[in-house]
Write a protein that holds these residues in place. Structure first.
Motif, PDB file in Angstrom:
ATOM      1  N   GLN A 276       0.617  -1.135   0.031  1.00  0.00           N
ATOM      2  CA  GLN A 276      -0.173   0.002  -0.165  1.00  0.00           C
ATOM      3  C   GLN A 276       0.972   1.129  -0.102  1.00  0.00           C
ATOM      4  O   GLN A 276       0.582   2.225  -0.731  1.00  0.00           O
ATOM      5  CB  GLN A 276      -1.075  -0.048   1.289  1.00  0.00           C
ATOM      6  N   SER A 280       0.857   3.894  -2.796  1.00  0.00           N
ATOM      7  CA  SER A 280       0.515   5.541  -2.440  1.00  0.00           C
ATOM      8  C   SER A 280       1.619   6.552  -2.732  1.00  0.00           C
ATOM      9  O   SER A 280       1.336   7.399  -3.343  1.00  0.00           O
ATOM     10  CB  SER A 280       0.352   5.299  -0.861  1.00  0.00           C
ATOM     11  N   ASP A 310      -8.917   4.424   3.369  1.00  0.00           N
ATOM     12  CA  ASP A 310      -7.794   4.730   4.136  1.00  0.00           C
ATOM     13  C   ASP A 310      -6.598   5.796   3.173  1.00  0.00           C
ATOM     14  O   ASP A 310      -6.042   6.434   3.732  1.00  0.00           O
ATOM     15  CB  ASP A 310      -7.102   3.806   4.539  1.00  0.00           C
ATOM     16  N   PHE A 311      -6.601   5.466   2.087  1.00  0.00           N
ATOM     17  CA  PHE A 311      -5.762   6.189   1.160  1.00  0.00           C
ATOM     18  C   PHE A 311      -6.206   7.006   0.014  1.00  0.00           C
ATOM     19  O   PHE A 311      -5.933   7.046  -1.008  1.00  0.00           O
ATOM     20  CB  PHE A 311      -5.093   4.901   0.262  1.00  0.00           C
ATOM     21  N   ALA A 314      -4.148   9.800  -1.167  1.00  0.00           N
ATOM     22  CA  ALA A 314      -3.240   9.458  -2.325  1.00  0.00           C
ATOM     23  C   ALA A 314      -4.023   9.645  -3.423  1.00  0.00           C
ATOM     24  O   ALA A 314      -3.335  10.273  -4.649  1.00  0.00           O
ATOM     25  CB  ALA A 314      -2.531   7.956  -2.288  1.00  0.00           C
ATOM     26  N   ASN A 372      -3.486   9.939   9.255  1.00  0.00           N
ATOM     27  CA  ASN A 372      -3.884   9.385   8.087  1.00  0.00           C
ATOM     28  C   ASN A 372      -2.918  10.000   6.771  1.00  0.00           C
ATOM     29  O   ASN A 372      -2.362   9.199   5.949  1.00  0.00           O
ATOM     30  CB  ASN A 372      -5.113   9.718   7.594  1.00  0.00           C
ATOM     31  N   ASN A 376      -0.302   8.029   4.362  1.00  0.00           N
ATOM     32  CA  ASN A 376      -0.282   8.319   2.999  1.00  0.00           C
ATOM     33  C   ASN A 376       1.051   8.664   2.588  1.00  0.00           C
ATOM     34  O   ASN A 376       1.148   8.148   1.185  1.00  0.00           O
ATOM     35  CB  ASN A 376      -1.568   9.106   2.475  1.00  0.00           C
ATOM     36  N   THR A 382       2.263   2.191   8.085  1.00  0.00           N
ATOM     37  CA  THR A 382       0.612   2.096   7.734  1.00  0.00           C
ATOM     38  C   THR A 382       0.295   1.760   8.784  1.00  0.00           C
ATOM     39  O   THR A 382       0.267   0.706   9.639  1.00  0.00           O
ATOM     40  CB  THR A 382       0.837   0.920   6.432  1.00  0.00           C
ATOM     41  N   SER A 391     -13.089  10.674   3.897  1.00  0.00           N
ATOM     42  CA  SER A 391     -12.960   9.046   3.650  1.00  0.00           C
ATOM     43  C   SER A 391     -14.317   8.518   3.529  1.00  0.00           C
ATOM     44  O   SER A 391     -15.361   9.046   4.318  1.00  0.00           O
ATOM     45  CB  SER A 391     -11.933   8.377   4.481  1.00  0.00           C
TER      46      SER A 391
END
Length: 423
Positions: A276, A280, A310-311, A314, A372, A376, A382, A391
């Motif tokens: 991840q 990202s 969560d991302f 990004a 957060n 990212n 993470t 989000s």
């Protein structure tokens, strides 16, 4: 004589302002509360209506959330896992979440802060019960190895989101009740440490270490702002940091996540624990200054997991670039600071519970958004933690808006007191 007769009589206004200043001074001397916000930026707000600037910033972020959640999730039905969903599935649900949260926020605005102070311990106890229910099989719902949700039919409720608000209220209520003994470790800090420990055990059993970190920051922040002895505060921080270190040392998957964070491009981690993070970072790299254009993200096409939760940051970086990322960061910084200013005003008006609770909510938004964004951007390891207001997620949006509605209620009551009315 005629000129003097036409001039307004300012004596009454001067006396009134002098009385308000004296009341604020007496409150701060009697209750030595620490404050992180000072200077000209902490002047009292206008004495009519709500903080419209705060409202508009929050509404703008919610509108931006709908755009970016749709952009990040529009390609998800191409995956076999989401093949039964429509391309607008997550957009429709997020819009419904925002609508429900808005109604809840309006209702919350009608509740006096005195009511929240009265019910703070009971809300905290209810939250503990919900966290226990989450861990019971056939009640709690598990996703990707974590059991964090209670199914409610139309949505899955996440008690850890409620725990953040409950902790802000409970810690503020606790400090008001323990104000006279805050120099005594056993009477002032130890009971709060036990409460935080119980919450931590329940959250780590899910597991949800990210939520526990935010809740711990809220509790410790309110203890510090409430004026707890500095040595006791540092001891509490040291114990908590030591606990986090031990959790990492004795947990294989957490240890591997730290190693992956330190060397994400290592072939041993790039396709595993750092998957991840590497994607990202690729997304931010592709975005450059002004981005690839709205909807033109490549990483959201099943390369970057949890792109809509969560991302999401990004995806924002890839599609809208560095400039928009900076704007989002500044928006969260402004919200956090403004909430702290409202809390400071409440404390100056001798409303300690309201002030500490508002500042606890400010710590919540500041800490969670920082974690957060740090995850990212590869600044932090993470963690599964969403970005407030942006989000995808029903529980997050609902509790975020309810918490901000409570802050607005604090602001409204502050203004009423400054007008000489009844809060």
């Amino acid at each position: 004589m005629k000129l003097a007769a036409t001039l307004p009589d300012w004596s009454g206004l001067r006396e009134r302002l002098a009385g308000l200043w004296a009341r604020g001074r007496e409150g701060t001397e009697h209750l030595p509360i620490r404050d992180w916000v000072g200077g000209a930026t902490a002047r009292p707000a206008a004495v009519s209506g709500y903080d419209t600037a705060l409202i508009w910033v929050v509404v703008s972020l919610l509108a931006f959330s709908l755009v970016m959640v749709y952009s990040a999730s529009v390609a998800m039905p191409d995956s076999p896992k989401f093949s039964r969903y429509d391309t607008s599935y997550f957009l429709v649900r997020q819009s419904a979440f925002v609508a429900v949260a808005f109604v809840a926020a309006v209702i919350t605005l009608q509740i006096p802060i005195a009511t929240w102070e009265k019910w703070a311990p009971w809300l905290f106890a209810t939250t503990l019960a919900l966290l226990i229910l989450t861990l019971i099989p056939f009640i709690g719902k598990g996703v990707n190895g974590a059991r964090r949700w209670i199914p409610l039919g139309i949505m899955n409720f996440q008690p850890s989101e409620l725990a953040k608000l409950a902790m802000a209220m409970y810690a503020a209520s606790y400090m008001v009740r323990k104000m006279e003994v805050k120099e005594n470790f056993v009477k002032a800090v130890w009971p709060m440490a036990v409460s935080l420990g119980v919450v931590g055990v329940l959250l780590l059993a899910e597991p949800d270490m990210g939520a526990f970190m935010v809740i711990a920051a809220i509790a410790l922040g309110i203890l510090f702002l409430g004026g707890v002895n500095g040595r006791m505060f540092l001891l509490s921080v040291a114990v908590l940091v030591g606990a986090f270190v031990l959790m990492i040392v004795f947990s294989e998957f957490r240890r591997q996540r730290i190693f992956a964070y330190l060397d994400p491009w290592n072939p041993n981690y790039a396709q595993g624990k750092a998957y991840q993070l590497t994607h990202s970072l690729i997304a931010f790299g592709r975005g450059e200054v002004f981005g690839q254009g709205l909807g033109n993200s490549i990483e959201k096409l099943h390369y970057l997991p949890e792109a809509h939760t969560d991302f999401l940051m990004a995806v924002i970086g890839e599609e809208l670039g560095f400039v928009t990322v900076v704007v989002v960061i500044l928006a969260f910084f402004w919200i956090t600071r403004r909430v702290f200013v409202i809390g400071r005003q409440a404390i100056a008006l001798d409303r300690v519970f309201a002030g500490l609770m508002a500042q606890g909510i400010g710590i919540w938004f500041g800490a969670q958004s920082f974690i957060n964004m740090g995850v990212n951007l590869g600044v932090l390891p993470t963690k599964g933690l969403t970005l407030p207001l942006l989000s995808y997620g029903g529980s997050g949006v609902l509790l975020n808006l309810v918490a901000l509605a409570i802050v607005l209620r604090v602001d409204q009551e502050n203004r009423q007191l400054m007008r000489g009315g009844r809060a």
